[in-house]
Scaffold this motif. Structure first.
Motif, PDB file in Angstrom:
ATOM      1  N   GLU A 142       0.813  -1.203   0.000  1.00 19.60           N
ATOM      2  CA  GLU A 142       0.000   0.000   0.000  1.00 19.60           C
ATOM      3  C   GLU A 142       0.858   1.270   0.000  1.00 19.60           C
ATOM      4  OE1 GLU A 142      -2.830  -0.168   3.139  1.00 19.60           O
ATOM      5  OE2 GLU A 142      -3.839  -1.908   2.290  1.00 19.60           O
ATOM      6  N   GLU A 143       2.070   1.172  -0.521  1.00 21.25           N
ATOM      7  CA  GLU A 143       3.001   2.304  -0.518  1.00 21.25           C
ATOM      8  C   GLU A 143       2.432   3.522  -1.235  1.00 21.25           C
ATOM      9  OE1 GLU A 143       7.455   3.309  -2.227  1.00 21.25           O
ATOM     10  OE2 GLU A 143       6.889   1.231  -1.880  1.00 21.25           O
ATOM     11  N   GLN A 144       1.947   3.344  -2.459  1.00 18.37           N
ATOM     12  CA  GLN A 144       1.398   4.460  -3.225  1.00 18.37           C
ATOM     13  C   GLN A 144       0.132   5.002  -2.570  1.00 18.37           C
ATOM     14  OE1 GLN A 144       4.126   5.223  -4.660  1.00 18.37           O
ATOM     15  NE2 GLN A 144       3.032   5.910  -6.469  1.00 18.37           N
ATOM     16  N   GLU A 145      -0.708   4.103  -2.073  1.00 21.74           N
ATOM     17  CA  GLU A 145      -1.939   4.519  -1.383  1.00 21.74           C
ATOM     18  C   GLU A 145      -1.594   5.329  -0.134  1.00 21.74           C
ATOM     19  OE1 GLU A 145      -6.115   4.714  -0.573  1.00 21.74           O
ATOM     20  OE2 GLU A 145      -4.885   4.500  -2.368  1.00 21.74           O
ATOM     21  N   PHE A 146      -0.557   4.897   0.594  1.00 13.90           N
ATOM     22  CA  PHE A 146      -0.140   5.624   1.787  1.00 13.90           C
ATOM     23  C   PHE A 146       0.337   7.028   1.422  1.00 13.90           C
ATOM     24  CE2 PHE A 146       3.016   7.042   4.858  1.00 13.90           C
ATOM     25  CZ  PHE A 146       2.284   6.973   6.028  1.00 13.90           C
ATOM     26  N   ARG A 147       1.138   7.141   0.376  1.00 19.66           N
ATOM     27  CA  ARG A 147       1.613   8.466  -0.064  1.00 19.66           C
ATOM     28  C   ARG A 147       0.442   9.378  -0.429  1.00 19.66           C
ATOM     29  NH1 ARG A 147       6.352   5.879  -2.746  1.00 19.66           N
ATOM     30  NH2 ARG A 147       8.151   6.610  -1.594  1.00 19.66           N
ATOM     31  N   ARG A 148      -0.518   8.826  -1.177  1.00 15.03           N
ATOM     32  CA  ARG A 148      -1.681   9.610  -1.585  1.00 15.03           C
ATOM     33  C   ARG A 148      -2.475  10.086  -0.369  1.00 15.03           C
ATOM     34  NH1 ARG A 148      -6.803   9.352  -1.922  1.00 15.03           N
ATOM     35  NH2 ARG A 148      -6.957   7.203  -1.236  1.00 15.03           N
ATOM     36  N   ILE A 149      -2.758   9.173   0.539  1.00 15.89           N
ATOM     37  CA  ILE A 149      -3.512   9.531   1.749  1.00 15.89           C
ATOM     38  C   ILE A 149      -2.732  10.548   2.562  1.00 15.89           C
ATOM     39  CG2 ILE A 149      -4.269   8.639   4.001  1.00 15.89           C
ATOM     40  CD1 ILE A 149      -5.137   6.092   2.515  1.00 15.89           C
ATOM     41  N   PHE A 150      -1.436  10.320   2.698  1.00 12.96           N
ATOM     42  CA  PHE A 150      -0.579  11.215   3.474  1.00 12.96           C
ATOM     43  C   PHE A 150      -0.661  12.645   2.957  1.00 12.96           C
ATOM     44  CE2 PHE A 150       3.415  13.274   4.504  1.00 12.96           C
ATOM     45  CZ  PHE A 150       3.625  12.914   5.819  1.00 12.96           C
ATOM     46  N   HIS A 151      -0.525  12.803   1.645  1.00 10.22           N
ATOM     47  CA  HIS A 151      -0.534  14.154   1.059  1.00 10.22           C
ATOM     48  C   HIS A 151      -1.941  14.754   1.007  1.00 10.22           C
ATOM     49  CE1 HIS A 151       3.670  14.431   0.090  1.00 10.22           C
ATOM     50  NE2 HIS A 151       3.637  13.287  -0.551  1.00 10.22           N
ATOM     51  N   GLU A 152      -2.909  14.007   0.510  1.00  9.57           N
ATOM     52  CA  GLU A 152      -4.243  14.562   0.292  1.00  9.57           C
ATOM     53  C   GLU A 152      -5.063  14.708   1.569  1.00  9.57           C
ATOM     54  OE1 GLU A 152      -6.285  12.327  -2.703  1.00  9.57           O
ATOM     55  OE2 GLU A 152      -4.682  12.639  -4.177  1.00  9.57           O
ATOM     56  N   ARG A 153      -5.010  13.706   2.432  1.00  7.14           N
ATOM     57  CA  ARG A 153      -5.890  13.707   3.599  1.00  7.14           C
ATOM     58  C   ARG A 153      -5.279  14.382   4.822  1.00  7.14           C
ATOM     59  NH1 ARG A 153     -10.329  10.012   3.475  1.00  7.14           N
ATOM     60  NH2 ARG A 153     -10.149   9.663   5.718  1.00  7.14           N
ATOM     61  N   TYR A 154      -3.941  14.489   4.858  1.00  2.78           N
ATOM     62  CA  TYR A 154      -3.312  15.054   6.046  1.00  2.78           C
ATOM     63  C   TYR A 154      -2.437  16.266   5.767  1.00  2.78           C
ATOM     64  CZ  TYR A 154      -4.955  10.688   7.945  1.00  2.78           C
ATOM     65  OH  TYR A 154      -5.747   9.642   8.302  1.00  2.78           O
ATOM     66  N   GLU A 155      -1.436  16.127   4.906  1.00  2.00           N
ATOM     67  CA  GLU A 155      -0.483  17.221   4.719  1.00  2.00           C
ATOM     68  C   GLU A 155      -1.137  18.479   4.147  1.00  2.00           C
ATOM     69  OE1 GLU A 155       4.018  17.949   3.109  1.00  2.00           O
ATOM     70  OE2 GLU A 155       2.707  16.683   1.892  1.00  2.00           O
ATOM     71  N   LYS A 156      -1.893  18.343   3.058  1.00  2.00           N
ATOM     72  CA  LYS A 156      -2.523  19.527   2.457  1.00  2.00           C
ATOM     73  C   LYS A 156      -3.483  20.231   3.414  1.00  2.00           C
ATOM     74  CE  LYS A 156      -2.010  18.148  -2.361  1.00  2.00           C
ATOM     75  NZ  LYS A 156      -2.694  17.645  -3.551  1.00  2.00           N
ATOM     76  N   PRO A 157      -4.396  19.504   4.085  1.00  2.00           N
ATOM     77  CA  PRO A 157      -5.271  20.195   5.043  1.00  2.00           C
ATOM     78  C   PRO A 157      -4.502  20.847   6.192  1.00  2.00           C
ATOM     79  CG  PRO A 157      -6.164  18.037   4.518  1.00  2.00           C
ATOM     80  CD  PRO A 157      -4.810  18.114   3.896  1.00  2.00           C
ATOM     81  N   LEU A 158      -3.451  20.180   6.686  1.00  2.00           N
ATOM     82  CA  LEU A 158      -2.679  20.785   7.773  1.00  2.00           C
ATOM     83  C   LEU A 158      -1.953  22.041   7.303  1.00  2.00           C
ATOM     84  CD1 LEU A 158      -1.255  17.622   9.568  1.00  2.00           C
ATOM     85  CD2 LEU A 158      -2.977  19.235  10.441  1.00  2.00           C
ATOM     86  N   MET A 159      -1.548  22.075   6.044  1.00  2.00           N
ATOM     87  CA  MET A 159      -0.936  23.280   5.504  1.00  2.00           C
ATOM     88  C   MET A 159      -1.968  24.410   5.461  1.00  2.00           C
ATOM     89  SD  MET A 159       1.416  21.586   2.506  1.00  2.00           S
ATOM     90  CE  MET A 159       1.799  23.119   1.693  1.00  2.00           C
ATOM     91  N   GLU A 160      -3.207  24.090   5.089  1.00  2.00           N
ATOM     92  CA  GLU A 160      -4.275  25.103   5.069  1.00  2.00           C
ATOM     93  C   GLU A 160      -4.595  25.604   6.470  1.00  2.00           C
ATOM     94  OE1 GLU A 160      -7.834  24.393   2.750  1.00  2.00           O
ATOM     95  OE2 GLU A 160      -6.749  22.873   1.593  1.00  2.00           O
ATOM     96  N   ILE A 161      -4.506  24.726   7.440  1.00  2.00           N
ATOM     97  CA  ILE A 161      -4.841  25.095   8.815  1.00  2.00           C
ATOM     98  C   ILE A 161      -3.764  25.977   9.446  1.00  2.00           C
ATOM     99  CG2 ILE A 161      -5.171  24.177  11.155  1.00  2.00           C
ATOM    100  CD1 ILE A 161      -6.432  21.672   9.800  1.00  2.00           C
ATOM    101  N   PHE A 162      -2.496  25.634   9.213  1.00  2.00           N
ATOM    102  CA  PHE A 162      -1.409  26.304   9.950  1.00  2.00           C
ATOM    103  C   PHE A 162      -0.561  27.269   9.132  1.00  2.00           C
ATOM    104  CE2 PHE A 162      -2.113  22.403  12.436  1.00  2.00           C
ATOM    105  CZ  PHE A 162      -2.423  22.999  13.651  1.00  2.00           C
ATOM    106  N   GLU A 163      -0.629  27.241   7.820  1.00  2.00           N
ATOM    107  CA  GLU A 163       0.275  28.117   7.046  1.00  2.00           C
ATOM    108  C   GLU A 163      -0.470  29.252   6.381  1.00  2.00           C
ATOM    109  OE1 GLU A 163       2.590  25.584   4.450  1.00  2.00           O
ATOM    110  OE2 GLU A 163       3.517  24.603   6.145  1.00  2.00           O
TER     111      GLU A 163
END
Length: 163
Positions: A142-163
């Motif tokens: 699930e390497e590719q799925e993990f990367r996708r989830i990591f970026h789309e579901r967590y990193e991008k929203p956290l960037m919107e919240i804190f940056e």
């Protein structure tokens, strides 16, 4: 007022957690909790070298928290299947690298907490320039799925919240 309550939300949360842990509404516990909740942020404010955390989109923070709870639950079931499954299923673990776009110290801290709280993943190392993250996955299929989830579901929203 800011001198007595440098972090008012932290004070409130500390007091509520104190009351919940003691499971009582007794005046003595309420007063002791209030004293601790007021003095702990005062005594630790020198540690906040990155300044005050500013949340820009509270509704998005609630959404991310909900996603985390759901993803942790799903991940628990997947890890159970791997552990109780065949030996071949247990031998697909390994490390992957992920390029980070997030710059906020608070966002990275929450991202690290999410990764480490999710069964089957461990945040293992961050490069010196804070750009490359090394993560251990229990299931490399699930390497590719993990990367996708990591970026789309967590990193991008956290960037919107804190940056």
């Amino acid at each position: 007022m800011r001198k007595l309550f440098p972090y008012p939300w932290m004070t409130l949360v500390l007091w509520v957690v104190w009351m919940l842990l003691n499971e009582t509404l007794a005046v003595s516990h309420a007063l002791l909790g209030a004293v601790l909740a007021i003095f702990m942020p005062l005594m630790t404010r020198a540690m906040y070298v990155h300044g005050r955390m500013k949340v820009k989109k509270l509704w998005l923070a609630v959404l991310v928290a909900t996603r985390v709870v759901v993803d942790i639950t799903v991940s628990c079931w997947k890890v159970c299947k791997i552990i109780l499954g065949t030996k071949q299923a247990r031998s697909r673990s390994g490390f992957i690298t992920i390029r980070l776009n997030i710059r906020s110290v608070y966002g990275m801290t929450i991202l690290a907490s999410i990764v480490n709280s999710t069964p089957g993943t461990v945040w293992t190392e961050l490069s010196d320039d804070n750009r490359i993250l090394l993560v251990h996955l229990l299931d490399l299929n699930e390497e590719q799925e993990f990367r996708r989830i990591f970026h789309e579901r967590y990193e991008k929203p956290l960037m919107e919240i804190f940056e």
